[in-house]
Scaffold this active site. Structure first.
Site, mmCIF file in Angstrom:
data_model
loop_
_atom_site.group_PDB
_atom_site.id
_atom_site.type_symbol
_atom_site.label_atom_id
_atom_site.label_comp_id
_atom_site.label_asym_id
_atom_site.label_seq_id
_atom_site.Cartn_x
_atom_site.Cartn_y
_atom_site.Cartn_z
ATOM 1 N N HIS A 107 -115.126 -33.060 -15.403
ATOM 2 C CA HIS A 107 -116.430 -32.398 -15.341
ATOM 3 C C HIS A 107 -116.277 -30.887 -15.228
ATOM 4 O O HIS A 107 -117.202 -30.181 -14.848
ATOM 5 C CB HIS A 107 -117.254 -32.917 -14.163
ATOM 6 C CG HIS A 107 -117.288 -34.403 -14.063
ATOM 7 N ND1 HIS A 107 -116.343 -35.117 -13.362
ATOM 8 C CD2 HIS A 107 -118.126 -35.321 -14.615
ATOM 9 C CE1 HIS A 107 -116.598 -36.414 -13.458
ATOM 10 N NE2 HIS A 107 -117.669 -36.571 -14.226
ATOM 11 N N ASP A 208 -69.663 -36.531 -2.200
ATOM 12 C CA ASP A 208 -68.846 -37.538 -2.887
ATOM 13 C C ASP A 208 -68.084 -36.918 -4.063
ATOM 14 O O ASP A 208 -68.185 -37.374 -5.196
ATOM 15 C CB ASP A 208 -69.736 -38.691 -3.369
ATOM 16 C CG ASP A 208 -68.911 -39.871 -3.889
ATOM 17 O OD1 ASP A 208 -67.668 -39.786 -3.866
ATOM 18 O OD2 ASP A 208 -69.513 -40.874 -4.318
ATOM 19 N N HIS A 211 -65.291 -39.081 -6.187
ATOM 20 C CA HIS A 211 -65.441 -39.983 -7.329
ATOM 21 C C HIS A 211 -64.980 -39.318 -8.636
ATOM 22 O O HIS A 211 -64.778 -40.005 -9.635
ATOM 23 C CB HIS A 211 -66.889 -40.462 -7.467
ATOM 24 C CG HIS A 211 -67.821 -39.445 -8.064
ATOM 25 N ND1 HIS A 211 -68.399 -38.437 -7.337
ATOM 26 C CD2 HIS A 211 -68.244 -39.259 -9.335
ATOM 27 C CE1 HIS A 211 -69.159 -37.697 -8.130
ATOM 28 N NE2 HIS A 211 -69.075 -38.164 -9.356
ATOM 29 N N HIS A 216 -65.129 -40.193 -13.565
ATOM 30 C CA HIS A 216 -65.008 -39.248 -14.680
ATOM 31 C C HIS A 216 -63.555 -39.133 -15.142
ATOM 32 O O HIS A 216 -63.122 -38.078 -15.617
ATOM 33 C CB HIS A 216 -65.546 -37.874 -14.277
ATOM 34 C CG HIS A 216 -66.929 -37.910 -13.701
ATOM 35 N ND1 HIS A 216 -68.003 -38.441 -14.388
ATOM 36 C CD2 HIS A 216 -67.424 -37.507 -12.502
ATOM 37 C CE1 HIS A 216 -69.093 -38.346 -13.627
ATOM 38 N NE2 HIS A 216 -68.759 -37.791 -12.476
ATOM 39 N N ASP A 363 -72.521 -40.431 -14.123
ATOM 40 C CA ASP A 363 -73.149 -40.534 -12.804
ATOM 41 C C ASP A 363 -74.422 -41.364 -12.889
ATOM 42 O O ASP A 363 -74.653 -42.238 -12.064
ATOM 43 C CB ASP A 363 -73.468 -39.133 -12.261
ATOM 44 C CG ASP A 363 -72.210 -38.335 -11.990
ATOM 45 O OD1 ASP A 363 -71.383 -38.783 -11.191
ATOM 46 O OD2 ASP A 363 -72.047 -37.250 -12.595
HETATM 47 S S1 FES Z 1 -114.423 -32.336 -12.238
HETATM 48 FE FE1 FES Z 1 -115.003 -34.383 -12.031
HETATM 49 S S2 FES Z 1 -113.085 -35.271 -11.643
HETATM 50 FE FE2 FES Z 1 -112.594 -33.208 -11.626
HETATM 51 FE FE LIG Z 2 -70.104 -37.238 -10.934
#
Ligand code: FES
Ligand SMILES: [Fe+2]
Lengths: 434, 181
Positions: A107, A208, A211, A216, A363
């Protein structure tokens, strides 16, 4: 254990060595996390360099809560929940930009970047005035920053950010206060959805590093970087919940050994190496002798913000339920670095990290496989083992925090002990058990 | 932009080139695939931002331009590869310790919408690909993307000098974009 409603003490053993698989998979535990962890901790939002001018904004999340982070006309950072006061639609639909107003599609109520309700187009078509002062976007009550890193907290009563960070600041300064002109965070983050629990990426960068040569192995096995890590690497817990992996080079080590490691790249690109050596010169006067020998690898700040130093990237783990995480990763660079160096550092990030990174693809795979393994109810009586290096961590004479070897999992034990404590405290405050 | 080629022999040759490339990638014959890459190849996968539309461009077609959604200036694309980094990506997957590819994903690429424009001593080619990607037991995903290629014809057939892979995701919802697209 009551499988549907485990108590916090059943999830994390007192010494932090055993973590229930339910910590990662239970919806019930996740609801506690949202309320008592993500709802009460400082969460990283953005960096100053992303919103330098009035009207600049980025959209992000605090856990699952969508927020707009904007620089107001007053120059201050305002963080608003991205949901219209009329029917609740998100009023800002872009990743980032510069705006005077956010206009809700439904709106067309419009809001200022500071979050105040500015115009209600239907107002003149009804008789009673709308109390616009009361109908702004809900504001995130606490916003503070450290070293250009902007954090917010959904809980007005949270301790100040500086004390929340504690000695982690000493390590953060290594990057965020390293350069005379500071660093900049470039562009919008890389984002990808992983079928994993949100804590796995955090844990990974909390300490970690062990690892690396295994997960890797195809790229890192038997490299000088791994030898370096095992020789000088330490997992540090500056404050329970935060963690940083560093290499502290010995006194008298050369600038080449101590400079900010964009590890792989510098070793085969002479221009990058020359840049790193040059920018290293100012470090000792800015950060002191000890930190001029400190080469951080990665860190995490409780509960979900991480940084990977050698590849210039900061990241955040946005939970999407217990079994999914929207992971965001930004590229960061010294503001004053020459353009051609920035380009090379960008490639050093892109090649290894982000959803297309050769390392990070592995990962992401490991984290999603962890979720599968955590979701086997038959092994609920077999919690995951977090005991590597138990009790071996010590104070260090040169750097703050408890330090252990790069395979010591004390960073994770401390993280989950804090996590358990915060859930227990939260439940108590809400007047009862789970 | 110049007019698209209507040379049916050329169009067919380029389509056949893409079909064979797709088969090699789906069959994981990466060594044969690498032989299609020019040494100076530039290979990128841009990001897709959700931008705020520019009010100055309202009421014009440019307000919707795709370019504004891609990484700008020094922003990092999702991928930014050279010949060397593509070689590393491809050969890495031959190792047992390349855990994202062990066991490997099953893929099937469908190439369509091929349009060819003459450009300099080569061709600018637009095409769409739909790749199905299946990992482990039933981790199945679809990757729709556009390729913007620059090809050159040599005695040994076409070579790829540029490839820009345009994905349509803002948040990547598939497991990896570290693939050979
Ligand atoms: S203006 Fe109506 S929902 Fe945001
Ligand atoms: Fe990693």
């Amino acid at each position: 254990m009551n499988l549907l409603h485990p108590q916090p003490a059943q999830l994390v053993s007192d010494d932090g060595c055993y973590i229930s698989r339910r910590v990662f998979t239970s919806r019930h535990v996740y609801d506690w996390e949202k309320r008592y962890i993500l709802g009460r901790s400082w969460l990283f939002l953005t960096h100053d360099s992303q919103i330098p001018n009035p009207g600049d904004f980025v959209t992000t999340y605090m856990g699952e809560t969508p927020v707009i982070v904007a620089r107001g006309s007053d120059g201050k950072v305002h963080v608003s929940i991205n949901s219209c006061s009329h029917r609740g639609l998100p009023v800002c639909r872009a990743d980032r930009g510069n705006a005077k107003r956010f206009i809700c599609p439904y709106h067309n109520w419009s809001y200022t970047v500071e979050g105040q309700l500015h115009t209600v187009p239907q107002e003149k078509k009804v008789q009673q005035p709308v109390d616009k002062a009361r109908l702004g976007l809900k504001a995130v009550p606490r916003v503070e920053s450290y070293g250009g890193l902007i954090f917010g907290c959904l809980d007005a009563g949270v301790e100040p950010l500086e004390s929340f960070l504690g000695d982690m600041r000493w390590y953060l300064d290594c990057m965020f206060d390293r350069y005379p002109k500071g660093i900049e965070v470039i562009g919008s983050p890389h984002k990808w959805l992983i079928n994993a629990n949100w804590k796995l990426p955090v844990e990974n960068q909390l300490g970690d590093v062990g690892h690396g040569p295994y997960l890797h192995g195809s790229l890192l096995k038997d490299t000088p970087q791994v030898a370096d890590l095992e020789a000088y690497g330490m997992n540090v817990v500056p404050k329970a919940g935060h963690g940083v992996s560093v290499r502290l080079m010995p006194k008298g080590a050369s600038a080449e050994q101590c400079m900010w490691g964009t590890d792989g790249l510098a070793s085969f690109d002479p221009e990058v190496k020359a840049y790193l050596l040059e920018s290293h010169k100012a470090v000792e006067s800015r950060l002191g002798e000890v930190r001029s020998r400190l080469r951080p690898l990665c860190f995490s700040i409780y509960p979900n913000f991480s940084f990977l130093w050698p590849n210039n990237t900061i990241r955040i783990s946005h939970p999407r339920g217990p079994g999914q995480v929207e992971y965001w990763s930004w590229w960061v660079v010294e503001k004053d670095a020459p353009d051609h160096i920035k380009k090379k550092l960008q490639q050093n990030y892109t090649f290894f990290f982000g959803p297309g990174g050769v390392l990070e693809q592995e990962d992401s795979e490991a984290w999603s496989q962890q979720f599968i393994g955590s979701n086997i109810d038959y092994v609920d009586d077999a919690p995951l083992y977090y005991g590597l290096g138990m009790g071996e961590e010590v104070d260090h004479e040169e750097i703050p925090g408890r330090t252990g070897s790069c395979f010591n999992e004390h960073y994770a034990r401390d993280f989950y002990k804090r996590w358990r404590q915060e859930i227990e405290d939260g439940l108590k405050g809400d007047g009862g058990a789970a | 932009m110049s007019t698209p080629s209507s040379d049916l022999a050329l169009l067919s040759a380029i389509e056949q080139f893409y079909y064979r490339e797709a088969r090699w990638l789906d069959d994981r014959q990466y060594q044969q695939w690498m032989a299609l890459l020019a040494q100076d190849i530039r290979y990128t996968v841009p990001v897709r931002h959700t931008p705020m539309l520019d009010p100055k461009l309202r009421e014009t077609e440019s307000v919707l331009n795709v370019g504004q959604e891609l990484n700008q200036g020094i922003e990092a694309p999702l991928r930014d590869d050279s010949y060397l980094t593509l070689m590393i990506r491809a050969t890495r997957s031959f190792k047992l310790s390349a855990w994202a590819d062990n066991p490997p994903a099953r893929t099937r690429r469908f190439v369509s919408n091929v349009e060819v424009y003459e450009e300099g001593d080569g061709y600018r080619v637009y095409s769409n690909t739909l790749m199905s990607f299946s990992r482990h037991g039933h981790d199945n995903h679809l990757y729709p993307y556009q390729r913007q290629d620059r090809l050159q014809k040599t005695d040994n057939g076409f070579m790829i000098h540029e490839r820009h892979v345009l994905l349509d995701w803002n948040v990547v919802t598939a497991p990896s974009v570290a693939l050979l697209f």
